[in-house]
Scaffold this motif. Structure first.
Motif, PDB file in Angstrom:
ATOM      1  N   GLU A  57      22.916 -15.018   8.042  1.00 59.28           N
ATOM      2  CA  GLU A  57      21.698 -15.172   7.228  1.00 59.28           C
ATOM      3  C   GLU A  57      22.026 -15.557   5.785  1.00 59.28           C
ATOM      4  OE1 GLU A  57      18.339 -12.704   7.650  1.00 59.28           O
ATOM      5  OE2 GLU A  57      18.966 -11.965   9.612  1.00 59.28           O
ATOM      6  N   ASN A  58      22.623 -16.716   5.626  1.00 57.96           N
ATOM      7  CA  ASN A  58      23.021 -17.186   4.302  1.00 57.96           C
ATOM      8  C   ASN A  58      21.860 -17.277   3.324  1.00 57.96           C
ATOM      9  OD1 ASN A  58      25.736 -17.380   4.640  1.00 57.96           O
ATOM     10  ND2 ASN A  58      25.695 -19.494   5.310  1.00 57.96           N
ATOM     11  N   GLY A  59      20.668 -17.583   3.803  1.00 56.58           N
ATOM     12  CA  GLY A  59      19.517 -17.740   2.922  1.00 56.58           C
ATOM     13  C   GLY A  59      18.927 -16.430   2.450  1.00 56.58           C
ATOM     14  N   TYR A  60      19.330 -15.320   3.065  1.00 60.18           N
ATOM     15  CA  TYR A  60      18.765 -14.016   2.715  1.00 60.18           C
ATOM     16  C   TYR A  60      19.395 -13.512   1.422  1.00 60.18           C
ATOM     17  CZ  TYR A  60      17.185  -9.204   3.100  1.00 60.18           C
ATOM     18  OH  TYR A  60      16.591  -7.998   2.857  1.00 60.18           O
ATOM     19  N   ILE A  61      18.567 -13.125   0.481  1.00 55.44           N
ATOM     20  CA  ILE A  61      19.059 -12.578  -0.781  1.00 55.44           C
ATOM     21  C   ILE A  61      19.074 -11.061  -0.664  1.00 55.44           C
ATOM     22  CG2 ILE A  61      18.626 -12.350  -3.249  1.00 55.44           C
ATOM     23  CD1 ILE A  61      17.250 -15.123  -3.078  1.00 55.44           C
ATOM     24  N   ILE A  62      20.254 -10.509  -0.796  1.00 54.38           N
ATOM     25  CA  ILE A  62      20.420  -9.063  -0.659  1.00 54.38           C
ATOM     26  C   ILE A  62      19.778  -8.381  -1.859  1.00 54.38           C
ATOM     27  CG2 ILE A  62      22.107  -7.192  -0.539  1.00 54.38           C
ATOM     28  CD1 ILE A  62      23.983  -9.241   0.836  1.00 54.38           C
ATOM     29  N   GLY A  63      18.954  -7.382  -1.562  1.00 52.24           N
ATOM     30  CA  GLY A  63      18.208  -6.695  -2.604  1.00 52.24           C
ATOM     31  C   GLY A  63      18.858  -5.398  -3.053  1.00 52.24           C
ATOM     32  N   LYS A  64      18.044  -4.577  -3.653  1.00 46.30           N
ATOM     33  CA  LYS A  64      18.482  -3.315  -4.257  1.00 46.30           C
ATOM     34  C   LYS A  64      19.219  -2.424  -3.265  1.00 46.30           C
ATOM     35  CE  LYS A  64      16.393   0.874  -6.145  1.00 46.30           C
ATOM     36  NZ  LYS A  64      15.138   1.483  -6.580  1.00 46.30           N
ATOM     37  N   TYR A  65      18.632  -2.216  -2.102  1.00 50.44           N
ATOM     38  CA  TYR A  65      19.202  -1.272  -1.149  1.00 50.44           C
ATOM     39  C   TYR A  65      20.508  -1.782  -0.544  1.00 50.44           C
ATOM     40  CZ  TYR A  65      14.575   0.716  -1.672  1.00 50.44           C
ATOM     41  OH  TYR A  65      13.429   1.243  -2.198  1.00 50.44           O
ATOM     42  N   GLY A  66      20.585  -3.061  -0.283  1.00 49.88           N
ATOM     43  CA  GLY A  66      21.821  -3.641   0.232  1.00 49.88           C
ATOM     44  C   GLY A  66      22.949  -3.542  -0.779  1.00 49.88           C
ATOM     45  N   ASN A  67      22.626  -3.787  -2.038  1.00 48.92           N
ATOM     46  CA  ASN A  67      23.643  -3.678  -3.089  1.00 48.92           C
ATOM     47  C   ASN A  67      24.083  -2.232  -3.297  1.00 48.92           C
ATOM     48  OD1 ASN A  67      24.210  -6.379  -4.038  1.00 48.92           O
ATOM     49  ND2 ASN A  67      22.075  -6.436  -4.697  1.00 48.92           N
ATOM     50  N   LEU A  68      23.151  -1.294  -3.191  1.00 47.88           N
ATOM     51  CA  LEU A  68      23.526   0.114  -3.292  1.00 47.88           C
ATOM     52  C   LEU A  68      24.466   0.510  -2.157  1.00 47.88           C
ATOM     53  CD1 LEU A  68      20.126   1.800  -4.288  1.00 47.88           C
ATOM     54  CD2 LEU A  68      22.199   1.636  -5.687  1.00 47.88           C
ATOM     55  N   ARG A  69      24.166   0.042  -0.942  1.00 47.91           N
ATOM     56  CA  ARG A  69      25.021   0.349   0.209  1.00 47.91           C
ATOM     57  C   ARG A  69      26.409  -0.262   0.028  1.00 47.91           C
ATOM     58  NH1 ARG A  69      26.452   3.918   3.924  1.00 47.91           N
ATOM     59  NH2 ARG A  69      27.283   2.928   5.769  1.00 47.91           N
ATOM     60  N   LEU A  70      26.460  -1.491  -0.450  1.00 47.30           N
ATOM     61  CA  LEU A  70      27.737  -2.159  -0.672  1.00 47.30           C
ATOM     62  C   LEU A  70      28.586  -1.391  -1.680  1.00 47.30           C
ATOM     63  CD1 LEU A  70      29.575  -4.592  -0.158  1.00 47.30           C
ATOM     64  CD2 LEU A  70      28.347  -5.789  -1.972  1.00 47.30           C
ATOM     65  N   GLU A  71      27.990  -0.983  -2.784  1.00 46.99           N
ATOM     66  CA  GLU A  71      28.727  -0.219  -3.798  1.00 46.99           C
ATOM     67  C   GLU A  71      29.197   1.119  -3.241  1.00 46.99           C
ATOM     68  OE1 GLU A  71      29.881  -1.094  -6.841  1.00 46.99           O
ATOM     69  OE2 GLU A  71      29.194  -3.048  -6.156  1.00 46.99           O
ATOM     70  N   TYR A  72      28.365   1.752  -2.438  1.00 42.23           N
ATOM     71  CA  TYR A  72      28.760   3.030  -1.829  1.00 42.23           C
ATOM     72  C   TYR A  72      29.964   2.835  -0.916  1.00 42.23           C
ATOM     73  CZ  TYR A  72      28.632   7.281   0.936  1.00 42.23           C
ATOM     74  OH  TYR A  72      28.974   8.444   1.564  1.00 42.23           O
ATOM     75  N   LEU A  73      29.930   1.807  -0.095  1.00 41.85           N
ATOM     76  CA  LEU A  73      31.061   1.538   0.794  1.00 41.85           C
ATOM     77  C   LEU A  73      32.331   1.246   0.006  1.00 41.85           C
ATOM     78  CD1 LEU A  73      29.411  -0.700   3.542  1.00 41.85           C
ATOM     79  CD2 LEU A  73      30.236   1.636   3.815  1.00 41.85           C
ATOM     80  N   LYS A  74      32.215   0.436  -1.030  1.00 44.94           N
ATOM     81  CA  LYS A  74      33.387   0.087  -1.847  1.00 44.94           C
ATOM     82  C   LYS A  74      34.012   1.306  -2.500  1.00 44.94           C
ATOM     83  CE  LYS A  74      32.294  -4.583  -3.469  1.00 44.94           C
ATOM     84  NZ  LYS A  74      31.904  -5.337  -4.666  1.00 44.94           N
ATOM     85  N   ASN A  75      33.176   2.219  -2.987  1.00 45.52           N
ATOM     86  CA  ASN A  75      33.673   3.346  -3.773  1.00 45.52           C
ATOM     87  C   ASN A  75      33.944   4.614  -2.981  1.00 45.52           C
ATOM     88  OD1 ASN A  75      33.560   1.871  -6.205  1.00 45.52           O
ATOM     89  ND2 ASN A  75      31.375   2.232  -6.335  1.00 45.52           N
ATOM     90  N   HIS A  76      33.278   4.795  -1.836  1.00 42.55           N
ATOM     91  CA  HIS A  76      33.408   6.066  -1.124  1.00 42.55           C
ATOM     92  C   HIS A  76      33.875   5.943   0.319  1.00 42.55           C
ATOM     93  CE1 HIS A  76      31.595   8.099  -4.522  1.00 42.55           C
ATOM     94  NE2 HIS A  76      30.666   7.169  -4.537  1.00 42.55           N
ATOM     95  N   LYS A  77      33.744   4.788   0.901  1.00 45.57           N
ATOM     96  CA  LYS A  77      34.142   4.585   2.299  1.00 45.57           C
ATOM     97  C   LYS A  77      35.011   3.334   2.378  1.00 45.57           C
ATOM     98  CE  LYS A  77      30.975   7.467   4.352  1.00 45.57           C
ATOM     99  NZ  LYS A  77      30.657   7.954   5.649  1.00 45.57           N
ATOM    100  N   LYS A  78      36.117   3.351   1.670  1.00 46.57           N
ATOM    101  CA  LYS A  78      36.947   2.150   1.538  1.00 46.57           C
ATOM    102  C   LYS A  78      37.471   1.651   2.877  1.00 46.57           C
ATOM    103  CE  LYS A  78      38.073   2.861  -3.177  1.00 46.57           C
ATOM    104  NZ  LYS A  78      38.921   2.882  -4.269  1.00 46.57           N
ATOM    105  N   ALA A  79      37.850   2.572   3.765  1.00 44.61           N
ATOM    106  CA  ALA A  79      38.387   2.153   5.066  1.00 44.61           C
ATOM    107  C   ALA A  79      37.318   1.387   5.852  1.00 44.61           C
ATOM    108  CB  ALA A  79      38.879   3.348   5.856  1.00 44.61           C
ATOM    109  N   GLU A  80      36.080   1.917   5.895  1.00 43.94           N
ATOM    110  CA  GLU A  80      34.976   1.233   6.589  1.00 43.94           C
ATOM    111  C   GLU A  80      34.714  -0.132   5.959  1.00 43.94           C
ATOM    112  OE1 GLU A  80      31.178   3.112   7.565  1.00 43.94           O
ATOM    113  OE2 GLU A  80      32.231   5.028   7.323  1.00 43.94           O
ATOM    114  N   TYR A  81      34.715  -0.158   4.636  1.00 39.95           N
ATOM    115  CA  TYR A  81      34.472  -1.395   3.896  1.00 39.95           C
ATOM    116  C   TYR A  81      35.508  -2.454   4.269  1.00 39.95           C
ATOM    117  CZ  TYR A  81      34.458  -4.610  -0.072  1.00 39.95           C
ATOM    118  OH  TYR A  81      34.444  -5.735  -0.854  1.00 39.95           O
ATOM    119  N   ILE A  82      36.771  -2.076   4.261  1.00 36.63           N
ATOM    120  CA  ILE A  82      37.848  -3.020   4.560  1.00 36.63           C
ATOM    121  C   ILE A  82      37.762  -3.502   6.002  1.00 36.63           C
ATOM    122  CG2 ILE A  82      40.357  -3.234   4.827  1.00 36.63           C
ATOM    123  CD1 ILE A  82      40.551  -1.376   2.320  1.00 36.63           C
TER     124      ILE A  82
END
Length: 120
Positions: A25-50
């Motif tokens: 879904e390249n045309g989909y612009i990720i909003g507030k909740y998607g960005n919050l989830r991404l930051e959470y994965l990066k900072n707290h669930k690094k193994a899942e993120y990777i």
């Protein structure tokens, strides 16, 4: 079988490795909740993120989380207003009180969404 090529950097041969670009879904612009989830994965669930990043399904996860959160927000706000109706006349007579009540409902709903979808 995939053949790995190398290039020389100084005295070392370095493999030419790259990741395929995710096209979910390249045309989909990720909003507030998607960005919050991404930051959470990066900072707290690094193994899942990777793992998701390496398997090319990180974008899909973020987009789906964002969509679910937006949909859940609409449903919960509707339910909140059905159970605790706010008189529309209040919007005209006391707009500050109406705004305060609506912000309170929104905050409650976002807390539920955060607990259920974002920070889990």
């Amino acid at each position: 079988m995939v053949e790995i090529t190398y290039h020389k950097e100084g005295d070392f041969f370095v493999p030419d490795l790259y990741l395929e670009k995710e096209n979910y879904e390249n045309g989909y612009i990720i909003g507030k909740y998607g960005n919050l989830r991404l930051e959470y994965l990066k900072n707290h669930k690094k193994a899942e993120y990777i793992i998701m990043f390496m398997n090319n399904n990180l974008r899909k996860h973020i987009v789906e989380t964002d969509k679910q959160a937006k949909q859940r927000f609409e449903i919960l706000m509707k339910q909140m207003l059905e159970k605790n109706p706010i008189d529309e006349n209040l919007k005209n007579t006391n707009p500050l009180k109406w705004t305060g009540l609506m912000n309170n409902y929104k905050s409650s709903v976002e807390g539920i969404i955060s607990e259920e979808l974002i920070y889990c």
